[in-house]
Structure formats: structure tokens, C-alpha cells
Design a protein around this motif. Structure first.
Motif, short mmCIF file in Angstrom:
data_model
loop_
_atom_site.label_atom_id
_atom_site.label_comp_id
_atom_site.label_asym_id
_atom_site.label_seq_id
_atom_site.Cartn_x
_atom_site.Cartn_y
_atom_site.Cartn_z
N ALA A 1 0.94 -1.19 0.12
CA ALA A 1 0.06 -0.04 0.10
C ALA A 1 0.85 1.11 0.05
CB ALA A 1 -0.87 -0.05 1.31
N VAL A 2 1.99 1.23 0.81
CA VAL A 2 2.82 2.47 0.85
C VAL A 2 3.60 2.49 -0.52
CG1 VAL A 2 4.80 3.36 2.15
CG2 VAL A 2 2.82 2.58 3.55
N LEU A 3 4.33 1.57 -0.95
CA LEU A 3 5.26 1.42 -2.24
C LEU A 3 3.99 1.96 -3.30
CD1 LEU A 3 7.03 -1.71 -2.32
CD2 LEU A 3 7.81 0.60 -1.43
N GLN A 4 2.78 1.59 -3.40
CA GLN A 4 1.91 1.79 -4.57
C GLN A 4 1.68 3.58 -4.33
OE1 GLN A 4 -2.03 0.40 -4.44
NE2 GLN A 4 -2.39 0.56 -6.55
N GLU A 5 1.31 4.24 -3.03
CA GLU A 5 1.19 5.51 -2.72
C GLU A 5 2.61 6.28 -3.28
OE1 GLU A 5 -0.30 8.48 0.72
OE2 GLU A 5 -0.50 6.39 0.80
N ALA A 6 3.67 5.44 -3.03
CA ALA A 6 4.92 6.35 -3.32
C ALA A 6 5.29 6.02 -5.05
CB ALA A 6 5.84 5.69 -2.58
N THR A 7 4.29 5.36 -5.74
CA THR A 7 4.38 5.17 -7.17
C THR A 7 5.70 4.33 -7.43
OG1 THR A 7 6.14 7.01 -7.57
CG2 THR A 7 3.82 7.39 -7.77
N LEU A 8 6.18 3.41 -6.47
CA LEU A 8 7.08 2.30 -6.36
C LEU A 8 6.39 1.10 -6.90
CD1 LEU A 8 9.11 3.73 -3.30
CD2 LEU A 8 9.98 3.90 -5.81
N THR A 9 7.45 0.04 -7.21
CA THR A 9 7.03 -1.20 -7.57
C THR A 9 7.53 -2.43 -6.92
OG1 THR A 9 6.95 -0.59 -10.03
CG2 THR A 9 6.39 -2.81 -9.69
N PRO A 10 6.77 -3.11 -5.95
CA PRO A 10 7.60 -4.15 -5.25
C PRO A 10 7.87 -5.32 -6.20
CG PRO A 10 5.03 -4.31 -5.23
CD PRO A 10 5.22 -3.06 -5.97
N GLN A 11 8.73 -6.06 -5.46
CA GLN A 11 9.21 -7.17 -6.29
C GLN A 11 8.07 -8.50 -5.86
OE1 GLN A 11 13.04 -8.44 -6.66
NE2 GLN A 11 13.62 -6.35 -7.37
N PRO A 12 8.03 -9.49 -7.06
CA PRO A 12 7.26 -10.35 -6.76
C PRO A 12 7.31 -11.34 -5.57
CG PRO A 12 8.72 -10.89 -8.69
CD PRO A 12 9.15 -9.55 -8.27
N ASP A 13 6.15 -11.80 -5.01
CA ASP A 13 6.35 -12.50 -3.70
C ASP A 13 7.04 -13.80 -3.80
OD1 ASP A 13 4.17 -10.88 -2.87
OD2 ASP A 13 2.49 -11.91 -3.05
N ASP A 14 7.25 -14.13 -4.76
CA ASP A 14 8.02 -15.50 -5.08
C ASP A 14 9.30 -15.32 -5.59
OD1 ASP A 14 7.63 -14.87 -7.56
OD2 ASP A 14 7.06 -16.76 -8.41
N ALA A 15 9.86 -13.83 -5.49
CA ALA A 15 11.22 -13.34 -5.68
C ALA A 15 12.10 -14.37 -4.76
CB ALA A 15 11.25 -11.92 -5.26
N TRP A 16 13.48 -14.51 -5.40
CA TRP A 16 14.46 -15.18 -4.36
C TRP A 16 15.06 -14.58 -3.20
CZ3 TRP A 16 19.65 -14.94 -2.92
CH2 TRP A 16 19.95 -16.42 -2.42
N MET A 17 15.04 -15.21 -1.98
CA MET A 17 15.37 -14.42 -0.99
C MET A 17 16.68 -15.05 -0.08
SD MET A 17 13.04 -12.04 -0.09
CE MET A 17 11.57 -11.52 -0.79
N TYR A 18 17.29 -14.37 0.30
CA TYR A 18 18.45 -14.73 1.28
C TYR A 18 17.70 -15.15 2.66
CZ TYR A 18 22.51 -12.79 -1.33
OH TYR A 18 23.30 -12.52 -2.20
N LEU A 19 18.22 -16.19 3.19
CA LEU A 19 17.75 -16.51 4.68
C LEU A 19 19.03 -16.90 5.33
CD1 LEU A 19 14.93 -18.90 3.48
CD2 LEU A 19 14.43 -16.61 4.14
N GLY A 20 18.74 -16.87 6.71
CA GLY A 20 19.85 -17.50 7.60
C GLY A 20 20.04 -16.70 8.97
#
Lengths: 254, 188
Positions: free
Chosen positions: A205-224
């Protein structure tokens, strides 16, 4: 894992994330882009370090091995730290500093909202105090995301770059491991699915208001981070943060 | 010097310890109310206009005529003045002749600006800090913009410069009429 060990593991993560992000923000002392920003960053850092101390003190009591809050903060090595990888990422430009803060604040806010209802009064008390502070952190970082995202061409580009750069470290915030699941089952911490939905909902919601694009939900993630596997940055943070206590252990007068 | 009637203290006891009871003090005669009055003289080191009692951070006084225990709550988790405030309170109690005052740090319930007394708010204003307005509702935390009155000229024509001021408990504002900047004690 006993109930006490479970609680220790979980609370240590909260403490470590608060501590490391607080330390990172302190690096900006004396070199923030504006005086008002410097004061704000240092105040946020102070809140986080104070919250870390409250959690560390409780962890120290639970483990009952003669360690105190200072020993937990200053005498453990990187592999013993359980902070989220996001919190140890470098300050970068101001877009990176604020994106890191915003992603963390959204997670922190929703996590604390659950912890205030924990049956353990000590946890509920520390969380209630922290939640008041973190609400201000979140309000402020959200404003910065919007101001930079929906600002000039350059501020928009940099803010989007920061979102893209840090996104890979956000999976850890909302992907539960065994400890997260057990702590939720015990009615202490947030329900993992709820936390994930709340985090994604507010961030998007905040990114949208800021005209920014989130990455997809299934983007590769660092864990650990939660199991002590860190990026190279943590060692350098600890080297600076722990130097005095390591060089002069148990010193009473600095 | 000890009064001769104070038989419970040994002779050795009267010779040592730096926090010695002043000779003219009769702590046993103090009432709990008198202790509150005493604590009302202890100023907040960061906002010396108000006392720790007016700020609402002294939550309880337990006094049995011989030992005292005072519950103090920090304003913010990371308030750097916490230890100093506790020491100032202990110091004031020792000066009144109470030995080994016990200061207990309590976190629950969490401090709220609603606990600042009306006198405290007035003193903040006189000191140039706009006192918290309204109660610490969730709305005020979540960004409901409220009109903050300038403590210098009383104008409602003000704007926020920064969410955080000189300490964690304050925000920075500016008056558009008298042009003075001022701190606002945030609602939490």
C-alpha cells in the motif's frame, strides 16, 4: 527444546535485530543529510538499543548463566547473533537507509502488536512500551518512502533501486521457521500467515502510494540470520561495536 | 550525630558509611506524603522545568517508616536519563535521612504523556516546550494531524519540522507567526 529455551531463542532474535539496526543507525551520527534527520535517526536508534536492552535483560534472566545484557550484546560472535539479515545491511544512500527502516518497521510493528497480548507479562510489558515508540518509527519511515518515491525523477529512481536492493532480505521477516511456529502456537508471537499478510499488505500500500513497484512475492530470498548465518557485514559491525568490551573485559571505569 | 534514643543502630554503624543519616534528620517521622513532596523537588535532568513527579514517572512510593521503595518508569525504552533519574531520586531520599532507598524500575503499565500533571504541563509551556495535547490515543500516534499551539505566542499557526526533537520524547515545530522554533512533547 524446552519452553524456556524456545522463549530465549525467540527473544534473542528480537534483541539482536534491535541492537544491530540501532548500531547501524548510529553510524550516521555526525553525518546525516540534515540536522533534523540526524536527530530523528539517533532517536530511533536510541529507542531500538533501549528495547534491545529490555529483551537482553529478560533473556539473561531466563538462561540464568551469570550473563547480563552487556555480555549478551558485546561478547557474542557473529555466528551467535540471530538478527535479521536486513538489519545488518549497510546504510547506503538515504533511500537505502529509509527503505531498510520501513521494511523493518512494518515487521516490527506487527510483531509487537502480537507480543503485547503475550500471556507472559514481562514480554507484554516490554512490547507495549516498544510499540508506542515503533509506531512513530513506522509513521516516519512511511512518509520518507512516499516523499522520495513520489518526488523527483532522481529520488524516485534511487528509492526504487533501494527497494530492489533490499527486497531479497525481506523473506526472512515473513517466512517462519520452527521457532516462529512454536512461539505462535504458544500464543506468544504472531501467527506467521497473519504476519505475512499484514507485512505485504502494508508494504504494498505504501509503495503504491509512493509510485514504487514491489518485487514479486516469489522473488528469491536470502535466509539465515535467524540461525546465525550472516552476510559479511555483521562481522565488521561487531568489530566496531564490541571493541572496547573485548579489549577490556569487565572494566568498571571507562 | 545519632540521637541517643535510636537504639537500633550500633555504635559501629554510626561510624561508617558515606550515606550517613544527617544528625538532624528524623526519617522515621516522615510521612509518605512528605516523601512525595520531597520527590517533587527532583527535576528531570533533560527537562529541568518539571519534576519527576509532575512528569508522572514516579509510579508508587512504599514507605514503612524505615525503608522506602520507589517505583519509577522510564519515559522511553532507551531514555538515557533513566539511570541518572534513579540516582537523583535515591540521592534526594538519602539527603532526607533515609538509608538504602530502593529504586525499582517498572515497565508496566507503560508510561504515557497522560500522566504528566496539569501543573507539569503548565511548567512545560512556560519553559518553551509545547505540552502534549489531548490524550495519547492511537489516532494521535498514527498521524492524526493536530494543531499544536506555540508555547511562545499562543498562535495556532504552526508546522512540524521533524517527528523527533532534541530528545526522543519531543518533536520539533516552528511557529509561523512569531517564527520561533519550539519542541513539542509528543503524545505517547
Amino acid at each position: 527444546m524446552t519452553d524456556t529455551q524456545l522463549l530465549q531463542s525467540y527473544l534473542l532474535r528480537l534483541a539482536d535485530s534491535d541492537m544491530i539496526l540501532g548500531q547501524r543507525l548510529c553510524e550516521l551520527c555526525g553525518k546525516a543529510p540534515a540536522l533534523e534527520e540526524e536527530m530523528a535517526l539517533m532517536n530511533v536508534a536510541l529507542d531500538l538499543v533501549g528495547q534491545a536492552r529490555n529483551w537482553y535483560e529478560y533473556v539473561a534472566e531466563l538462561e540464568d548463566q551469570g550473563r547480563d545484557a552487556d555480555m549478551l550484546a558485546f561478547r557474542r560472535d557473529a555466528h551467535e547473533y540471530r538478527n535479521l539479515l536486513l538489519t545488518e545491511q549497510p546504510n547506503g544512500d538515504y533511500a537505502v537507509t529509509m527503505a531498510r527502516q520501513f521494511f523493518f518497521d512494518v515487521w516490527h510493528y506487527h510483531t509487537l502488536q502480537s507480543l503485547v497480548n503475550a500471556p507472559d507479562e514481562r514480554i507484554a510489558g516490554i512490547a507495549a512500551k516498544a510499540l508506542k515508540e515503533v509506531t512513530y518509527h513506522l509513521r516516519r519511515s512511511s512518509e520518507w518512502i512516499k516523499r522520495l518515491g513520489d518526488g523527483t525523477e532522481e529520488s524516485h529512481r534511487r528509492m526504487q533501486d533501494a527497494v530492489d536492493l533490499l527486497w531479497r532480505f525481506t523473506g526472512e521477516l515473513i517466512q517462519p521457521d520452527e521457532v516462529d511456529q512454536q512461539i505462535a502456537k504458544a500464543g506468544i508471537g504472531p501467527d506467521p500467515e497473519q504476519l505475512r499478510d499484514d507485512w505485504r499488505g502494508m508494504v504494498k500500500a505504501v509503495l503504491q502510494e509512493a509510485t514504487l513497484t514491489p518485487q514479486p512475492d516469489d522473488a528469491w530470498m536470502y535466509l539465515g540470520g535467524k540461525r546465525g548465518e550472516h552476510t559479511e557485514h555483521l562481522g565488521f559491525i561487531l568489530a566496531e561495536m564490541q571493541f572496547l568490551q573485548r579489549a577490556y573485559p569487565d572494566a568498571k571505569v571507562w | 550525630m545519632q540521637k541517643s534514643g535510636d537504639s537500633e543502630r550500633s555504635a559501629v554503624d554510626t561510624l561508617i558509611a558515606s550515606d550517613r543519616v544527617p544528625g538532624n534528620a528524623h526519617p522515621e517521622r516522615l510521612t509518605e506524603e512528605a516523601i512525595w513532596t520531597l520527590l517533587n523537588e527532583v527535576k528531570d535532568p533533560e527537562v529541568p522545568a518539571v519534576s519527576v513527579v509532575e512528569l508522572g514517572i514516579v509510579r508508587a512510593v512504599h514507605w514503612d517508616g524505615r525503608t522506602v521503595s520507589v517505583d519509577v518508569t522510564p519515559t522511553y525504552s532507551g531514555c538515557p536519563a533513566t539511570e541518572l533519574i534513579e540516582e537523583l531520586i535515591a540521592e534526594a531520599l538519602r539527603a532526607a535521612g533515609i538509608r538504602d532507598p530502593h529504586i525499582r524500575r517498572v515497565l508496566t503499565p507503560a508510561w504515557t504523556t497522560d500522566w504528566i500533571t496539569p501543573e507539569g504541563k503548565e511548567k512545560l509551556r512556560a519553559f518553551g516546550i509545547a505540552p502534549p495535547q489531548g490524550s495519547a490515543s492511537k489516532r494521535s500516534l498514527l498521524g492524526q494531524e493536530e494543531v499544536i499551539v506555540c508555547p511562545h505566542c499562543g498562535s495556532h499557526h504552526t508546522e512540524r519540522v521533524s517527528e523527533f526533537g532534541s530528545t526522543a520524547c519531543k518533536a520539533l515545530y516552528r511557529c509561523k507567526d512569531c517564527l520561533e522554533p519550539f519542541d513539542y512533547f509528543k503524545c505517547i
